[in-house]
Design an enzyme around this catalytic site. Structure first.
Site, PDB file in Angstrom:
ATOM      1  N   LYS A  17       9.829 -28.958   8.235  1.00 44.33           N
ATOM      2  CA  LYS A  17       9.194 -30.222   8.675  1.00 44.33           C
ATOM      3  C   LYS A  17       8.588 -30.051  10.050  1.00 44.33           C
ATOM      4  O   LYS A  17       8.971 -29.163  10.821  1.00 44.33           O
ATOM      5  CB  LYS A  17      10.212 -31.371   8.687  1.00 44.33           C
ATOM      6  CG  LYS A  17      11.446 -31.186   9.592  1.00 44.33           C
ATOM      7  CD  LYS A  17      11.288 -31.612  11.018  1.00 44.33           C
ATOM      8  CE  LYS A  17      12.567 -31.429  11.838  1.00 44.33           C
ATOM      9  NZ  LYS A  17      12.376 -31.449  13.289  1.00 44.33           N
ATOM     10  N   PRO A 111      11.903 -20.200  10.541  1.00 39.84           N
ATOM     11  CA  PRO A 111      12.605 -19.666  11.711  1.00 39.84           C
ATOM     12  C   PRO A 111      13.770 -20.564  12.161  1.00 39.84           C
ATOM     13  O   PRO A 111      13.766 -21.770  11.920  1.00 39.84           O
ATOM     14  CB  PRO A 111      11.522 -19.617  12.798  1.00 39.84           C
ATOM     15  CG  PRO A 111      10.231 -19.675  12.084  1.00 39.84           C
ATOM     16  CD  PRO A 111      10.474 -20.433  10.797  1.00 39.84           C
ATOM     17  N   ALA A 114      14.173 -23.718  15.764  1.00 39.42           N
ATOM     18  CA  ALA A 114      12.725 -23.804  15.924  1.00 39.42           C
ATOM     19  C   ALA A 114      12.213 -25.238  15.913  1.00 39.42           C
ATOM     20  O   ALA A 114      11.018 -25.459  16.090  1.00 39.42           O
ATOM     21  CB  ALA A 114      12.062 -23.009  14.805  1.00 39.42           C
ATOM     22  N   LEU A 116      12.040 -26.909  13.245  1.00 40.37           N
ATOM     23  CA  LEU A 116      11.360 -27.005  11.946  1.00 40.37           C
ATOM     24  C   LEU A 116      12.296 -27.479  10.838  1.00 40.37           C
ATOM     25  O   LEU A 116      11.894 -27.582   9.678  1.00 40.37           O
ATOM     26  CB  LEU A 116      10.760 -25.638  11.571  1.00 40.37           C
ATOM     27  CG  LEU A 116       9.666 -25.135  12.521  1.00 40.37           C
ATOM     28  CD1 LEU A 116       9.318 -23.673  12.244  1.00 40.37           C
ATOM     29  CD2 LEU A 116       8.412 -26.007  12.380  1.00 40.37           C
ATOM     30  N   GLY A 117      13.553 -27.745  11.182  1.00 38.33           N
ATOM     31  CA  GLY A 117      14.498 -28.341  10.239  1.00 38.33           C
ATOM     32  C   GLY A 117      15.002 -27.369   9.170  1.00 38.33           C
ATOM     33  O   GLY A 117      15.515 -27.818   8.138  1.00 38.33           O
ATOM     34  N   GLY A 118      14.905 -26.070   9.411  1.00 38.01           N
ATOM     35  CA  GLY A 118      15.284 -25.095   8.376  1.00 38.01           C
ATOM     36  C   GLY A 118      16.727 -25.238   7.910  1.00 38.01           C
ATOM     37  O   GLY A 118      16.989 -25.313   6.701  1.00 38.01           O
ATOM     38  N   SER A 120      18.695 -27.800   8.160  1.00 35.76           N
ATOM     39  CA  SER A 120      18.880 -29.104   7.514  1.00 35.76           C
ATOM     40  C   SER A 120      18.286 -29.089   6.112  1.00 35.76           C
ATOM     41  O   SER A 120      18.855 -29.662   5.170  1.00 35.76           O
ATOM     42  CB  SER A 120      18.186 -30.197   8.328  1.00 35.76           C
ATOM     43  OG  SER A 120      18.687 -30.217   9.631  1.00 35.76           O
ATOM     44  N   ASP A 153      19.011 -34.497  10.485  1.00 31.42           N
ATOM     45  CA  ASP A 153      17.720 -34.288   9.805  1.00 31.42           C
ATOM     46  C   ASP A 153      17.866 -34.038   8.310  1.00 31.42           C
ATOM     47  O   ASP A 153      16.861 -33.909   7.605  1.00 31.42           O
ATOM     48  CB  ASP A 153      16.999 -33.063  10.398  1.00 31.42           C
ATOM     49  CG  ASP A 153      16.476 -33.326  11.801  1.00 31.42           C
ATOM     50  OD1 ASP A 153      16.467 -34.489  12.219  1.00 31.42           O
ATOM     51  OD2 ASP A 153      16.080 -32.346  12.453  1.00 31.42           O
TER      52      ASP A 153
END
Ligand code: C5P
Length: 301
Positions: A17, A111, A114, A116-118, A120, A153
């Site tokens: 995200k 990543p 970051a 970017l919510g990876g 989550s 998130d």
């Protein structure tokens, strides 16, 4: 999030995200911060491959053959109970009394640390995927409180909405219409940032701008109007913790786009572009400047 079966393996592909705006409205008694933020799913994905077993064992492994997996990710990503995927699996079992096990292979392209919510997104994929794999039959309404226990998130990713206004500590989701695809170039600096550390570094914040204008701009779907509304209360504290964030933001200022911002608590930053061609050109210039990993992405549906 997309699910499909490959023989006995359930494959779940789950997106990253970006936050298009993020206002911190104040600190709560529980230590969290009250937020209003607009999150959008983007076409950068992690994949979970889930296989059930009857032995009750829960095993998580990292797919080290994936081209997106960096040495840094292999060193930093725990595959024990510190990983949100295993925490999601344990929570589901506790909640339902299920005793079945699963082997989970994680292919990581998003990543770490970051914004970017990876992590989550992986947790949401584990909840949705294991609910299906183990035939638990939990509804989305029943999964949401579990998601909220895992992280602020996680709820955004649960129902695969392309765009949502998120409130509370981030877990209260209202889906918003996305009238047209948006194009971005995303830069992840070499270093990451801890969400907790960035929130701790935030001083009294009066920069909230509210969601009215950005929601209007998103409804019209004009990137230039959306670009003017990009705003993140966490950019200042993140910039104080990481010189790389400031460097990436100024690198983004030098490429052609309609606006740029840090996402979430960083360390990634992005430029919103008028069209894909502009994002591709920006990425070429940014890759030349060596300021980190560079991705050209559009909104995921
Ligand atoms: O919810 P999550 O585990 O992702 O949050 C990580 C940390 O970020 C929290 O422990 C808290 O310190 C901080 N945080 C916050 N306010 C939020 C979300 C996160 O202070 N709304």
């Amino acid at each position: 999030m997309r699910l499909h079966w490959q023989g006995p393996t359930l494959v779940v592909r789950t997106p990253a995200k970006l936050n298009l705006f993020l206002d911190v409205l104040g600190q709560r008694l529980d230590g969290y911060h009250e937020l209003e933020t607009m999150m959008v799913s983007i076409g950068l994905y992690d994949t979970l491959r889930l296989q059930a077993n009857e032995s009750g064992r829960l095993e998580l492994s990292l797919d080290c053959t994936s081209p997106g997996i960096t040495r840094e990710m292999q060193m930093q990503l725990p595959v024990d109970e510190r990983n949100l995927v295993l925490r999601a699996a344990l929570l589901l079992r506790t909640q339902t009394g299920c005793t079945r096990g699963a082997s989970i292979q994680l292919t990581k392209l998003i990543p770490l640390q970051a914004g970017l919510g990876g992590g989550s997104s992986d947790a949401a994929a584990a909840l949705v995927g294991l609910n299906r794999l183990w035939n638990l039959g939990l509804s989305s309404v029943e999964l949401h409180p579990l998601a909220a226990q895992l992280g602020s998130d996680v709820n955004f990713f649960l129902d695969s909405v392309p765009l949502a206004l998120c409130r509370g500590r981030g877990e209260l989701i209202t889906a918003e219409p996305l009238t047209r695809p948006l194009h971005f170039v995303v830069v992840k600096p070499h270093g990451g940032l801890s969400t907790r550390a960035v929130f701790q570094a935030l001083r009294r914040d009066r920069s909230a701008i509210g969601s009215v204008r950005i929601r209007q701009a998103l409804q019209v779907g004009d990137p230039a109007q959306i670009g003017i509304q990009l705003h993140n209360s966490l950019e200042v504290p993140a910039g104080e913790l990481s010189e790389e964030v400031a460097a990436v933001l100024s690198a983004l200022d030098r490429v052609s786009s309609v606006g740029r911002m840090m996402t979430g608590s960083g360390s990634s930053c992005f430029a919103l572009c008028a069209h894909r061609g502009q994002a591709v050109r920006a990425a070429r210039l940014l890759r030349g400047s060596c300021c980190g990993q560079v991705f050209v992405v559009q909104t995921a549906t």
